[in-house]
Design a protein around this motif. Structure first.
Motif, PDB file in Angstrom:
ATOM      1  N   TYR A  14       0.872  -1.230   0.073  1.00 48.63           N
ATOM      2  CA  TYR A  14      -0.075   0.006  -0.129  1.00 48.63           C
ATOM      3  C   TYR A  14       0.958   1.083   0.058  1.00 48.63           C
ATOM      4  N   ARG A  17       2.596   1.683  -3.367  1.00 45.36           N
ATOM      5  CA  ARG A  17       1.451   2.008  -4.522  1.00 45.36           C
ATOM      6  C   ARG A  17       1.379   3.546  -4.176  1.00 45.36           C
ATOM      7  N   LEU A  18       0.845   3.790  -3.085  1.00 44.98           N
ATOM      8  CA  LEU A  18       0.540   5.441  -2.643  1.00 44.98           C
ATOM      9  C   LEU A  18       1.567   6.220  -2.989  1.00 44.98           C
ATOM     10  N   ASP A  20       3.831   5.451  -5.483  1.00 44.28           N
ATOM     11  CA  ASP A  20       3.936   5.622  -6.952  1.00 44.28           C
ATOM     12  C   ASP A  20       2.841   6.651  -7.562  1.00 44.28           C
ATOM     13  N   ILE A  21       1.863   6.801  -6.847  1.00 42.23           N
ATOM     14  CA  ILE A  21       0.657   7.465  -6.925  1.00 42.23           C
ATOM     15  C   ILE A  21       0.980   9.102  -6.897  1.00 42.23           C
ATOM     16  N   VAL A  22       1.549   9.344  -5.637  1.00 39.89           N
ATOM     17  CA  VAL A  22       2.139  10.619  -5.567  1.00 39.89           C
ATOM     18  C   VAL A  22       3.030  11.139  -6.324  1.00 39.89           C
ATOM     19  N   THR A  24       3.907   9.970  -9.375  1.00 38.15           N
ATOM     20  CA  THR A  24       3.316  10.155 -10.612  1.00 38.15           C
ATOM     21  C   THR A  24       2.312  11.715 -10.678  1.00 38.15           C
ATOM     22  N   ALA A  25       1.670  11.756  -9.740  1.00 42.53           N
ATOM     23  CA  ALA A  25       1.006  13.039  -9.674  1.00 42.53           C
ATOM     24  C   ALA A  25       1.984  14.470  -9.728  1.00 42.53           C
TER      25      ALA A  25
END
Length: 61
Positions: A14, A17-18, A20-22, A24-25
């Motif tokens: 988790y 993944r978080l 990676d999302i942050v 990417t943003a």
């Protein structure tokens, strides 16, 4: 049971993944935001009329 053995708990996906999302943003904002800011604050050629020029009369002849 050995104290150095790894537990049966799966890795914490988790947080990865978080991250990676942050990440990417942040990358998208870094790439896209300057384009919008430049487009917003740049001068619009169609709204800027050309300055008026005047022909001065020749004197002497």
């Amino acid at each position: 049971m050995d104290a150095n053995s790894q537990s049966a708990k799966p890795p914490d996906t988790y947080s990865h993944r978080l991250a990676d999302i942050v990440g990417t943003a942040i990358a998208l904002v870094t790439l896209i935001l300057p384009v919008f800011v430049i487009a917003h604050y740049s001068t619009d050629v169609s709204n800027n009329p050309q300055p008026r020029t005047y022909t001065l009369p020749r004197s002497g002849n």
